[in-house]
Motif scaffolding. Sequence first.
Motif, mmCIF file in Angstrom:
data_model
loop_
_atom_site.group_PDB
_atom_site.id
_atom_site.type_symbol
_atom_site.label_atom_id
_atom_site.label_comp_id
_atom_site.label_asym_id
_atom_site.label_seq_id
_atom_site.Cartn_x
_atom_site.Cartn_y
_atom_site.Cartn_z
ATOM 1 N N SER A 1 0.763 -1.160 -0.062
ATOM 2 C CA SER A 1 0.126 0.036 -0.027
ATOM 3 C C SER A 1 0.808 1.260 -0.010
ATOM 4 O O SER A 1 0.538 2.429 -0.544
ATOM 5 N N LYS B 1 -13.224 8.212 -5.584
ATOM 6 C CA LYS B 1 -11.557 8.370 -5.515
ATOM 7 C C LYS B 1 -10.939 7.055 -5.744
ATOM 8 O O LYS B 1 -10.100 6.766 -6.556
ATOM 9 N N ASP C 1 3.544 1.983 -2.025
ATOM 10 C CA ASP C 1 3.285 2.250 -3.305
ATOM 11 C C ASP C 1 2.084 3.572 -3.603
ATOM 12 O O ASP C 1 2.530 4.323 -4.530
ATOM 13 N N VAL C 2 1.294 2.976 -3.161
ATOM 14 C CA VAL C 2 -0.191 3.362 -3.758
ATOM 15 C C VAL C 2 -0.173 4.924 -2.930
ATOM 16 O O VAL C 2 -0.690 5.634 -3.586
ATOM 17 N N ASP C 3 0.528 4.944 -1.723
ATOM 18 C CA ASP C 3 0.014 6.122 -1.055
ATOM 19 C C ASP C 3 0.423 7.433 -1.682
ATOM 20 O O ASP C 3 -0.246 8.410 -1.386
ATOM 21 N N SER C 4 1.579 7.362 -2.723
ATOM 22 C CA SER C 4 1.957 8.539 -3.349
ATOM 23 C C SER C 4 0.961 9.000 -4.127
ATOM 24 O O SER C 4 0.515 10.448 -4.410
ATOM 25 N N GLU C 5 0.104 8.102 -4.637
ATOM 26 C CA GLU C 5 -1.164 8.593 -5.549
ATOM 27 C C GLU C 5 -2.312 8.826 -4.699
ATOM 28 O O GLU C 5 -3.091 9.572 -5.121
ATOM 29 N N LEU C 6 -2.389 8.591 -3.388
ATOM 30 C CA LEU C 6 -3.561 8.841 -2.710
ATOM 31 C C LEU C 6 -3.324 10.159 -2.349
ATOM 32 O O LEU C 6 -4.299 11.066 -2.150
ATOM 33 N N GLY C 7 -2.264 10.889 -2.254
ATOM 34 C CA GLY C 7 -1.741 12.294 -1.879
ATOM 35 C C GLY C 7 -2.316 13.123 -3.025
ATOM 36 O O GLY C 7 -2.478 14.235 -2.768
ATOM 37 N N ASP C 8 -2.527 12.795 -4.343
ATOM 38 C CA ASP C 8 -2.693 13.572 -5.341
ATOM 39 C C ASP C 8 -4.564 13.827 -5.255
ATOM 40 O O ASP C 8 -5.144 12.974 -5.518
ATOM 41 N N ASN C 9 -4.826 14.970 -4.802
ATOM 42 C CA ASN C 9 -6.280 15.137 -4.819
ATOM 43 C C ASN C 9 -6.825 15.407 -6.149
ATOM 44 O O ASN C 9 -7.903 15.232 -6.446
ATOM 45 N N ASN C 10 -5.976 16.186 -7.163
ATOM 46 C CA ASN C 10 -6.524 16.101 -8.346
ATOM 47 C C ASN C 10 -5.512 15.524 -9.377
ATOM 48 O O ASN C 10 -4.413 15.792 -9.675
ATOM 49 N N VAL C 11 -5.914 14.469 -9.702
ATOM 50 C CA VAL C 11 -4.958 13.319 -10.479
ATOM 51 C C VAL C 11 -4.802 13.973 -11.833
ATOM 52 O O VAL C 11 -3.446 13.958 -12.435
ATOM 53 N N ARG D 1 -5.967 -2.331 -8.636
ATOM 54 C CA ARG D 1 -5.265 -1.498 -9.448
ATOM 55 C C ARG D 1 -4.745 -2.506 -10.646
ATOM 56 O O ARG D 1 -4.897 -2.185 -11.702
ATOM 57 N N ASN E 1 -8.295 2.695 1.111
ATOM 58 C CA ASN E 1 -7.834 1.552 1.191
ATOM 59 C C ASN E 1 -7.949 0.568 2.313
ATOM 60 O O ASN E 1 -7.929 0.953 3.278
ATOM 61 N N LYS F 1 -0.832 14.333 -13.096
ATOM 62 C CA LYS F 1 -0.557 13.322 -13.855
ATOM 63 C C LYS F 1 1.005 12.777 -14.165
ATOM 64 O O LYS F 1 1.360 11.808 -14.098
ATOM 65 N N ARG G 1 -11.108 6.015 -9.218
ATOM 66 C CA ARG G 1 -9.978 6.634 -10.085
ATOM 67 C C ARG G 1 -8.690 5.985 -9.919
ATOM 68 O O ARG G 1 -7.875 5.894 -10.856
ATOM 69 N N ILE G 2 -8.296 5.728 -8.692
ATOM 70 C CA ILE G 2 -7.119 5.222 -8.566
ATOM 71 C C ILE G 2 -6.878 3.684 -9.165
ATOM 72 O O ILE G 2 -5.755 3.278 -9.656
ATOM 73 N N ARG H 1 1.550 11.968 4.366
ATOM 74 C CA ARG H 1 0.870 12.645 3.631
ATOM 75 C C ARG H 1 -0.664 13.186 3.805
ATOM 76 O O ARG H 1 -1.363 13.391 3.127
ATOM 77 N N GLU I 1 -7.353 8.759 -17.433
ATOM 78 C CA GLU I 1 -7.149 10.111 -18.166
ATOM 79 C C GLU I 1 -7.739 9.797 -19.607
ATOM 80 O O GLU I 1 -8.028 10.564 -20.422
ATOM 81 N N LYS J 1 -8.247 9.214 3.961
ATOM 82 C CA LYS J 1 -8.074 10.541 3.697
ATOM 83 C C LYS J 1 -9.357 11.486 3.854
ATOM 84 O O LYS J 1 -10.292 11.063 3.909
ATOM 85 N N SER K 1 -3.015 -5.272 0.241
ATOM 86 C CA SER K 1 -3.718 -4.141 -0.218
ATOM 87 C C SER K 1 -4.672 -4.351 -1.315
ATOM 88 O O SER K 1 -4.233 -4.751 -2.089
#
Lengths: 323, 203
Positions: A239, B72, A241-251, B174, B161, A255, B75-76, B127, B83, B151, B168
């Motif tokens: 998880s 969300k 690894d995925v956390d960095s993407e979770l931080g992005d509120n606006n994907v 994903r 998650n 991008k 999307r992930i 984060r 996109e 979050k 996970s």
Amino acid sequence: MNSLHSGNGKILKTSLVLLIGALSLTGCATTTVEHQTIASAADPYEDVNRDIFAFNDTVDSYVAKPISDAYKWVTPQFLQTGIFNFFNNLKNVNVVINDVLQAKFEQSAEDTGRLLVNSTIGLGGLVDVAKDVGLPQNDEDFDQTLAVWGVPKGPYLVMPLLGPTTARGAPSSVLDTAANPASYIGMPIQLVSLLNSRANAQGSLDVVQEGALDPYVFIREGYLQTRDHLASDGKNQASLDVDSELGDNNVATTKTVTDKKVATDSTVAVADNANYNLRLSSADSFGGAARSFDATAKSFENANDKIDQLAKQQKTTKSRKAK
Amino acid sequence: MVFKNIKIIAVFIGLLLLGISNAFAIEDGAKQVVDKFQSELIAVMKNGKQLGFTGRYDKLYGPVSNSHDLSKIARIVVGKEWEKLSEAQQKKLVDVFSKLSVASYAHNFKDYSGEAFTIDSEEETARGGVVVYAHLSIPNDKDVKFEYHLKDKDKSWRIINIVANGVSDLALKRSEYTSILQREGFDSLIAKINEKIDNYSKL
């Protein structure tokens, strides 16, 4: 005669090198085009693996599952539990060996206690008495030991009939088998062991069947994540690894950042493999397993040093915690 | 003058306290969200047999969509493929994904045999998220360790998650979703999700 022979050998060698080279070139070409996900960095032979997976699945539905279902139907529950406990208990010989190899000395004492209690009071392992005394079953094997020693897992492989493994896991499971007393008992008991394993896997297989959109990927991810979790004793989390993407509120706006992350991840994975000479072409995964055998053997030559190092590390972390 | 000052100080302290209590509300919120969801799940499990699949699905739809940030997550799980999807496709994906999430809860937590959730601890991540550590005790079986990753969404915590015994859910999904999108395309993904929902309702 001799020179002729060596000449032939040279030609054979060069053509082999060329052949492997050509195969690896086509391998590279297809992998860059087809596999762009992060996960596939760990699974460069996905196409071959998928074929073997499909074969295993067919064998399982037509042979293993019907026999296992019959076994479950015929055998009363208490006997099934007894059989499960019996083989589980024998596995503890291997657990104790690997506890020591990972310098987990306290745990090795507990697991030895577990083995002794269940083999005696537990009627040769049929009853799991140790669980009630507060000695839970630990899960250790040679693959985890090699991971602790710093050997990278290498590419994901699906073995015919044996199922999912990695270039590190394949030779390790040979050692696990050798260190399991059940392997030295006669044929009928071996069969019961197989039935027991298959019958116990039914629950997990049902989850895959019911929940997976793509059973191949589901099993691969589940397998790799579980193995990482076990090898690191719960410290490694996919998880993260995925956390960095979770931080992005606006994907949308971030991008490119995500893309870069994907790229670095796969480069790291590739570099990791290259370091260990496990960068294989798509055709010679079994050659890779053989090389992994060599690496394993080399690792064991330094086993003493490794255990000393690990013991020292554990001492320092313990003393730090105490402070 | 002195009174005025005191008044200002009092208002200031009041605001400060309000701020602190608000901060605490968010801190506590993550744990509460998980706790509330777990108790709602156990309640449905206890009546699972009488409710049947449809009953469990209806009862769980609110709790699941209020505690999870399903759009969300959807999307992930498709990664950068998101996109490439049209707006209509994105909407469709979030819709079927939400249905699948509720359906899988309704299918997997269908009856009750003494299971209990316990929250062990919580931890803030670098984060700005929160991880709630919990475990599910199952009689005569090993505990299952759960990690809920939450979050902040519009000032309330949402599950993004779940990690069960080191696996996970988000990472697993994903891999599956991106693999299907790349190999077979969007329509096939939606068809497969709908097929799963259909199977769950029949099992």
